[in-house]
Every structure is written in structure tokens, then in C-alpha cells.
Scaffold this motif. Structure first.
Motif, PDB file in Angstrom:
ATOM      1  N   GLY A  32       0.776  -1.246   0.000  1.00 10.92           N
ATOM      2  CA  GLY A  32       0.000   0.000   0.000  1.00 10.92           C
ATOM      3  C   GLY A  32       0.802   1.288   0.000  1.00 10.92           C
ATOM      4  O   GLY A  32       0.322   2.283   0.539  1.00 10.92           O
ATOM      5  N   ILE A  33       2.003   1.321  -0.594  1.00  7.78           N
ATOM      6  CA  ILE A  33       2.687   2.629  -0.659  1.00  7.78           C
ATOM      7  C   ILE A  33       1.928   3.508  -1.656  1.00  7.78           C
ATOM      8  O   ILE A  33       1.464   3.032  -2.693  1.00  7.78           O
ATOM      9  N   ASP A  34       1.777   4.768  -1.304  1.00  9.40           N
ATOM     10  CA  ASP A  34       0.944   5.625  -2.144  1.00  9.40           C
ATOM     11  C   ASP A  34       1.784   6.406  -3.160  1.00  9.40           C
ATOM     12  O   ASP A  34       3.007   6.383  -3.156  1.00  9.40           O
ATOM     13  N   GLN A  35       1.044   7.107  -4.031  1.00 15.54           N
ATOM     14  CA  GLN A  35       1.647   7.872  -5.125  1.00 15.54           C
ATOM     15  C   GLN A  35       2.702   8.864  -4.624  1.00 15.54           C
ATOM     16  O   GLN A  35       3.798   8.946  -5.166  1.00 15.54           O
ATOM     17  N   GLN A  36       2.362   9.569  -3.536  1.00 11.73           N
ATOM     18  CA  GLN A  36       3.269  10.603  -3.024  1.00 11.73           C
ATOM     19  C   GLN A  36       4.600   9.975  -2.595  1.00 11.73           C
ATOM     20  O   GLN A  36       5.672  10.520  -2.849  1.00 11.73           O
ATOM     21  N   ARG A  37       4.501   8.808  -1.972  1.00  4.91           N
ATOM     22  CA  ARG A  37       5.737   8.154  -1.512  1.00  4.91           C
ATOM     23  C   ARG A  37       6.547   7.659  -2.704  1.00  4.91           C
ATOM     24  O   ARG A  37       7.769   7.705  -2.702  1.00  4.91           O
ATOM     25  N   CYS A  38       5.856   7.182  -3.780  1.00  2.00           N
ATOM     26  CA  CYS A  38       6.576   6.732  -4.979  1.00  2.00           C
ATOM     27  C   CYS A  38       7.292   7.906  -5.643  1.00  2.00           C
ATOM     28  O   CYS A  38       8.434   7.791  -6.092  1.00  2.00           O
ATOM     29  N   GLU A  39       6.603   9.048  -5.691  1.00  2.00           N
ATOM     30  CA  GLU A  39       7.212  10.222  -6.331  1.00  2.00           C
ATOM     31  C   GLU A  39       8.441  10.690  -5.564  1.00  2.00           C
ATOM     32  O   GLU A  39       9.428  11.111  -6.141  1.00  2.00           O
ATOM     33  N   ARG A  40       8.369  10.550  -4.254  1.00  2.00           N
ATOM     34  CA  ARG A  40       9.515  10.938  -3.419  1.00  2.00           C
ATOM     35  C   ARG A  40      10.726  10.091  -3.793  1.00  2.00           C
ATOM     36  O   ARG A  40      11.840  10.572  -3.817  1.00  2.00           O
ATOM     37  N   ASP A  41      10.467   8.826  -4.112  1.00  2.00           N
ATOM     38  CA  ASP A  41      11.568   7.928  -4.482  1.00  2.00           C
ATOM     39  C   ASP A  41      12.276   8.371  -5.758  1.00  2.00           C
ATOM     40  O   ASP A  41      13.465   8.102  -5.946  1.00  2.00           O
ATOM     41  N   LEU A  42      11.533   9.046  -6.673  1.00  2.00           N
ATOM     42  CA  LEU A  42      12.147   9.467  -7.943  1.00  2.00           C
ATOM     43  C   LEU A  42      13.256  10.488  -7.709  1.00  2.00           C
ATOM     44  O   LEU A  42      14.154  10.639  -8.522  1.00  2.00           O
ATOM     45  N   ASN A  43      13.174  11.204  -6.596  1.00  2.00           N
ATOM     46  CA  ASN A  43      14.189  12.233  -6.312  1.00  2.00           C
ATOM     47  C   ASN A  43      15.394  11.698  -5.554  1.00  2.00           C
ATOM     48  O   ASN A  43      16.304  12.436  -5.230  1.00  2.00           O
ATOM     49  N   ARG A  44      15.383  10.418  -5.271  1.00  2.00           N
ATOM     50  CA  ARG A  44      16.497   9.867  -4.490  1.00  2.00           C
ATOM     51  C   ARG A  44      17.732   9.741  -5.369  1.00  2.00           C
ATOM     52  O   ARG A  44      17.607   9.431  -6.550  1.00  2.00           O
ATOM     53  N   ILE A  45      18.892   9.944  -4.768  1.00  2.00           N
ATOM     54  CA  ILE A  45      20.115   9.616  -5.492  1.00  2.00           C
ATOM     55  C   ILE A  45      20.398   8.147  -5.179  1.00  2.00           C
ATOM     56  O   ILE A  45      19.911   7.638  -4.179  1.00  2.00           O
ATOM     57  N   GLU A  46      21.151   7.480  -6.035  1.00  2.00           N
ATOM     58  CA  GLU A  46      21.439   6.070  -5.732  1.00  2.00           C
ATOM     59  C   GLU A  46      22.871   5.889  -5.272  1.00  2.00           C
ATOM     60  O   GLU A  46      23.782   6.488  -5.812  1.00  2.00           O
ATOM     61  N   ILE A  47      23.056   5.065  -4.274  1.00  2.00           N
ATOM     62  CA  ILE A  47      24.404   4.686  -3.836  1.00  2.00           C
ATOM     63  C   ILE A  47      24.549   3.219  -4.227  1.00  2.00           C
ATOM     64  O   ILE A  47      23.647   2.422  -3.935  1.00  2.00           O
ATOM     65  N   PRO A  48      25.644   2.836  -4.921  1.00  2.00           N
ATOM     66  CA  PRO A  48      25.790   1.426  -5.309  1.00  2.00           C
ATOM     67  C   PRO A  48      25.711   0.514  -4.075  1.00  2.00           C
ATOM     68  O   PRO A  48      26.234   0.855  -3.012  1.00  2.00           O
ATOM     69  N   LEU A  49      25.053  -0.636  -4.241  1.00  2.00           N
ATOM     70  CA  LEU A  49      24.833  -1.518  -3.087  1.00  2.00           C
ATOM     71  C   LEU A  49      26.134  -1.946  -2.417  1.00  2.00           C
ATOM     72  O   LEU A  49      26.170  -2.134  -1.207  1.00  2.00           O
TER      73      LEU A  49
END
Ligand code: ATP
Length: 175
Positions: free
Chosen positions: A129-146
Motif C-alpha cells: 500500500g505505498i501511495d503515489q506521493q511516496r513513490c514520487e519521493r523515491d524518484l528524487n532519491r540519489i542512488e548509492i551502489p549496493l
């Protein structure tokens, strides 16, 4: 894996929305590793408790930048945590990638940072149940290699299994 140090240890918990960061921090807290509760100027929601999700404060309560270990603005509201909060022997802190980079760069010697990344599939996260707002927040994340994290935990099975894995990790860190 054992952590032995005289300087405070911060276990940073990173992962996308709905990956289980809050769940992990809560389980670690139940097993003896407290979590840093951040301050926010956002108004408290009805279902929230002061000191649980956040400490709800006013902009006038904001300390100087030099007293903060993390600061972010989200919408019109501010969020931060203080150096004082991180001075416990060992604690967890739920943070995003940008915050983790900042913490590592700004405090290379004040803390031992043990970084954890939670891997959970997008399908499983949507099912929870993650919502749209939380998904959009993820788009702004920078990625750190695992491979730059100290520990990657996979949360792709039952909640019970995840809780067990976190409990084991907690106990091994406290040994
Ligand atoms: N393995 C799992 N099986 C079923 N449900 C799970 C599992 N892991 C976590 N959950 C559930 O998924 C939801 C999201 O978890 P949680 O709130 O811990 O995520 P989060 O990473 O803190 O999310 P956010 O960053 O958006 O606040 C919660 O309802 C939690 O109980």
C-alpha cells in the motif's frame, strides 16, 4: 560481524518507500538499539504521537546548523536531527541516500557509521500500500551502489522472516 568502539555508532537505515525502514528501526529498538527520532516543523497528524514518529516543534526551536547531523526540507516543512541525539553508544537512524552521504562527509571521525540498505521489490512494496506521493519521493532519491553499504538486507519474504533477520543482525551488532 562485531562493532567495538569507544565512539558512538550510528546504524543508518536506507531503502525505498515501503521497504521496511521503520519496521527495522522498531525491531532494533525492541532489542536494545534505540532510534533517533527526528524533529520536524510539520504539524502533527491525528494518528501521530509526539516523540514517536517525530518530535513536533516550531521553526524557532531549530538549532544552529553546526548542532545538526542531518537537515532536510520536504515541501514547506523542515526536518532535522541533532548531534546530541547521536551521542548515545549505539543508535539507528532512518535516513535517505543524500543524508547518508552528508553524514559521512561531515562527520568522518565523530561517529562510526554502519550503513544498511533494505532491498524490497517494487511489487511487494505496492502490495503493502505505498501511495503515489511516496513513490514520487523515491524518484528524487540519489542512488548509492549496493556494494558501498556495510550491510544489505533483503525483505522479499514474510514479515516474520524479515523480523527474524533484523533481530539476528541486532544481536550480532550488540555482541
Ligand atoms: N516482509 C514483509 N511482509 C509484509 N509486510 C511487510 C514486510 N516488510 C514490511 N512490511 C509492511 O510494509 C509497510 C511499510 O513498511 P515500513 O513503514 O517499515 O516502510 P518504510 O521503509 O519505513 O516506508 P516509508 O519510507 O515510506 O516511511 C508496513 O505496513 C510494514 O508492516
Amino acid at each position: 560481524m562485531k562493532i567495538k568502539a569507544n565512539i558512538p555508532v550510528i546504524i543508518t537505515i536506507v531503502g525505498p518507500s515501503g521497504s521496511g525502514k521503520t519496521t527495522m528501526a522498531n525491531i532494533m529498538s525492541e532489542n536494545g538499539i534505540p532510534t533517533i527520532v527526528s524533529y520536524t516543523t510539520r504539524p502533527m497528524r491525528e494518528e501521530e504521537t509526539n516523540g514517536k514518529e517525530h518530535w513536533f516543534v516550531t521553526p524557532e526551536d531549530k538549532p544552529q546548523m553546526s548542532e545538526m547531523i542531518a537537515y532536510t526540507q520536504f515541501g514547506e516543512h523542515e526536518y532535522w536531527a541533532t548531534l546530541q541525539q547521536a551521542k548515545q553508544k549505539i543508535c539507528t537512524y532512518v535516513i535517505d541516500e543524500k543524508g547518508l552521504k552528508y553524514l559521512k562527509e561531515k562527520f568522518p571521525n565523530s561517529f562510526i557509521i554502519f550503513s544498511v540498505y533494505i532491498n524490497r521489490s517494487i511489487d511487494d512494496r505496492i502490495n503493502c500500500g505505498i501511495d503515489q506521493q511516496r513513490c514520487e519521493r523515491d524518484l528524487n532519491r540519489i542512488e548509492i551502489p549496493l556494494n558501498e553499504y556495510d550491510y544489505v538486507i533483503h525483505n522479499n519474504y514474510s514479515l516474520e522472516e524479515f523480523k527474524q533477520k533484523v533481530k539476528q543482525l541486532t544481536l550480532s551488532l550488540l555482541k
